[in-house]
Design a protein around this motif. Structure first.
Motif, PDB file in Angstrom:
ATOM      1  N   ASN A  87      78.509  59.884  26.258  1.00 20.46           N
ATOM      2  CA  ASN A  87      77.072  59.848  25.995  1.00 20.46           C
ATOM      3  C   ASN A  87      76.324  59.104  27.084  1.00 20.46           C
ATOM      4  O   ASN A  87      75.247  59.524  27.502  1.00 20.46           O
ATOM      5  CB  ASN A  87      76.796  59.214  24.635  1.00 20.46           C
ATOM      6  N   TYR A  93      73.375  60.772  29.388  1.00 18.22           N
ATOM      7  CA  TYR A  93      71.991  60.338  29.551  1.00 18.22           C
ATOM      8  C   TYR A  93      71.668  59.972  30.985  1.00 18.22           C
ATOM      9  O   TYR A  93      70.546  60.218  31.445  1.00 18.22           O
ATOM     10  CB  TYR A  93      71.671  59.228  28.541  1.00 18.22           C
ATOM     11  N   THR A 110      68.712  61.944  32.951  1.00 18.50           N
ATOM     12  CA  THR A 110      67.623  61.200  33.581  1.00 18.50           C
ATOM     13  C   THR A 110      67.503  61.570  35.056  1.00 18.50           C
ATOM     14  O   THR A 110      66.417  61.881  35.545  1.00 18.50           O
ATOM     15  CB  THR A 110      67.865  59.686  33.451  1.00 18.50           C
TER      16      THR A 110
END
Lengths: 283, 289
Positions: A32, A36, A40
């Protein structure tokens, strides 16, 4: 393996949904974090150029100030508005012709002439392998002939339909394969429907989402088309922008029109996906 | 024209009200006619003209233009740009595709990225070059003033990667999606580490799809014209730019069919690449469905 899945009571994963499902908690956490970070970074890479362009379009005379001048210029910059108008008209014409050309033919092939479908698919996907710049070399003589009859830049749609073929074909064939055309048409035919009714009142409404996708892809393609228009000496929106950039580099109107065109494409996408999404839920 | 023709053929059997007597393939004639005139005929013209000499006769020597060192330079430039941008786009796009697949299949992130990819993969063209000019242009960039913005191939590769990554996501995501969770579970049950899983199971399974997608990206970069033309219109680096120069320069032609010969060269390259792509796709489809 199937037994394990059955025991846990989970449905057979259809689309590799479950990447993380079979993992230990530690690995899932790391995954995870990785996801992310990736989202981003890529998000920034995709958004920053667009934001920079939008910011530039709002630039005042002095660096770092804000102003709407560039946006007001869109309407008054010589030749720009007519080029935008032309592009929008081309998008509509191209969409209509693509649908009229493809939808009945595809349904007809699916129902009656299956043996031709491989050749048909090949023809539809062929424009992907022929670069637009090559196509334009061969199209020049064809367009010389067309100009004998009609000088309008709207004639570009003949070529744009070809460019849109592969995308529209893929969208439509996905929709057509998702429904049972054969049963539908047999049912309709045995109830006395004509082939026309079968196509336009039975099958076509069932592939609404696919038709919307085809429309979206075709119009996005026309909005961004430059190569063919430029080399056949027509001035569509992209060519007009290009001309501005050559005449006055860094002109604000360049960025405001580009931003406006992009926003328009995004809004188009949103509308279509909203309409499509609502439709899906109802089924 | 095509409009009325299609409707008529579609409706014709209906009037008969019984099994139509004419062959059913007649219904595809409008489509075939359109494609014939606007796709097959122009392509044929290019191939036909490429083999003609200025006097109008046929000879293979026209093709010798392809061996000319200046012309070779454009092909080298095209291949260089396509290679850099497709490999970079494929690697980055594969990472993004994996990150998307690893998440919730109905999640917002996945939907946003997939819809965004659909738009951005198409978003080449003039506008894209302007967006990068605004962001990292050498004198006007908002983020940085990149001195290398107009260098070939770094500057233009950066711009190309912008539409290569989304295309990679669209093409490669189904393959990553096709990795079954049971394979992962099985290898974990047998004590495999994540590295071993990717080295011996996931990697080999995805390899044909990855290579195939890279080839598709390569062909995509090869045929792009608008972006590079808007980025730099004074110097021609690639074949498409030179084709455009050849079409536009009407005076002092030493070689009438230069555009056709260059176009033929491009068609040959793209056909080879796309054949490889199709073969690899078939190979990939054996495992991933």
């Amino acid at each position: 393996m199937a037994a394990i899945t059955a025991l846990t009571g989970e449905p057979e994963p259809t689309a590799g949904v479950a990447g993380p499902r079979g993992m230990q908690a530690g690995r899932r956490r790391r995954l995870n974090v990785f996801r992310y970070v990736v989202f981003t970074l890529f998000g920034l890479f995709f958004l920053l150029p667009l934001l920079a362009m939008a910011r530039f379009s709002l630039q005042g005379v002095k660096l770092g100030t804000w102003s709407l001048t560039a946006w007001r210029q869109i309407g008054s910059y010589p030749g720009l508005l007519s080029a935008v108008e032309l592009t929008l008209e081309l998008a509509i014409i191209t969409c209509v012709v693509v649908l009229v050309l493809l939808v009945p033919t595809m349904i007809w092939i699916k129902l009656r002439v299956q043996w031709i479908s491989r050749a048909f698919e090949f023809l539809c996907l062929l424009p992907l392998t022929i670069p637009a710049i090559v196509l334009v070399v061969g199209l020049a003589p064809v367009y010389n002939r067309i100009r004998h009859y009609n000088l309008s830049a709207l004639m570009l749609f003949w070529a744009y339909v070809i460019l849109a073929l592969p995308y529209a074909y893929r969208a439509l064939s996905a929709g057509l394969n998702a429904i049972d055309v054969k049963t539908m048409s047999e049912a309709a035919r045995s109830l006395g429907a004509s082939w026309f009714t079968v196509m336009f009142r039975v099958v076509a409404p069932n592939m609404r989402q696919a038709i919307l996708n085809a429309l979206l892809l075709s119009s996005a393609l026309v909005l961004g088309e430059f190569t063919i228009a430029s080399l056949l000496l027509y001035v569509n929106m992209q060519v007009a922008l290009y001309n501005i950039s050559r005449a006055t580099p860094n002109a604000g109107v360049l960025f405001s029109t580009s931003t406006a065109a992009l926003l328009f494409a995004f809004v188009l996408l949103l509308i279509l996906s909203y309409v499509g999404g609502r439709r899906r839920r109802r089924i | 024209m095509a409009v009325t023709a299609t409707t008529e053929t579609g409706a014709r059997p209906a009037r008969a009200g019984r099994r139509p007597s004419g062959p059913a393939w007649v219904g595809t004639v409008p489509f075939l006619g359109y494609v014939g005139v606007f796709l097959l005929f122009p392509t044929g013209i290019v191939l036909f003209n490429a083999f003609r000499n200025p006097a109008g006769g046929f000879e293979l020597s026209s093709l010798s233009t392809l061996g000319n060192s200046a012309v070779r330079g454009f092909f080298v430039g095209s291949i260089e740009l396509a290679a850099v941008s497709s490999v970079a786009g494929a690697v980055l796009g594969a990472i993004l595709a994996y990150a998307i697949v690893a998440g919730n299949p109905d999640g917002v992130v996945r939907r946003v990225y997939l819809a965004g990819s659909g738009v951005l993969a198409q978003f080449g063209g003039v506008t894209l070059a302007f967006a990068f000019l605004a962001a990292v242009g050498p004198t006007s960039g908002f983020l940085i003033h990149a001195g290398w913005f107009y260098d070939f191939p770094q500057g233009i590769s950066l711009i190309y990667v912008y539409f290569q990554i989304p295309l990679m996501v669209l093409v490669f995501l189904p393959a990553v999606d096709g990795l079954k969770v049971q394979w992962r579970e099985a290898s974990e049950n047998l004590g495999a580490s994540a590295w071993q899983y990717w080295r011996h199971v996931g990697g080999p399974l995805l390899a044909p799809a990855f290579t195939g997608a890279t080839l598709l990206l390569f062909a995509n970069a090869l045929s792009a014209y608008a972006t590079i033309q808007a980025w730099e219109n004074q110097i021609a680096y690639t074949v498409p730019q030179q084709i455009s120069t050849a079409i536009n320069s009407e005076v002092g032609l030493s070689n009438i069919n230069e555009a056709d010969v260059l176009a033929l060269g491009m068609v040959i390259m793209v056909v080879i690449i796309m054949t490889g792509y199709a073969l690899l796709q078939r190979r990939a489809a054996q495992w991933l469905r």
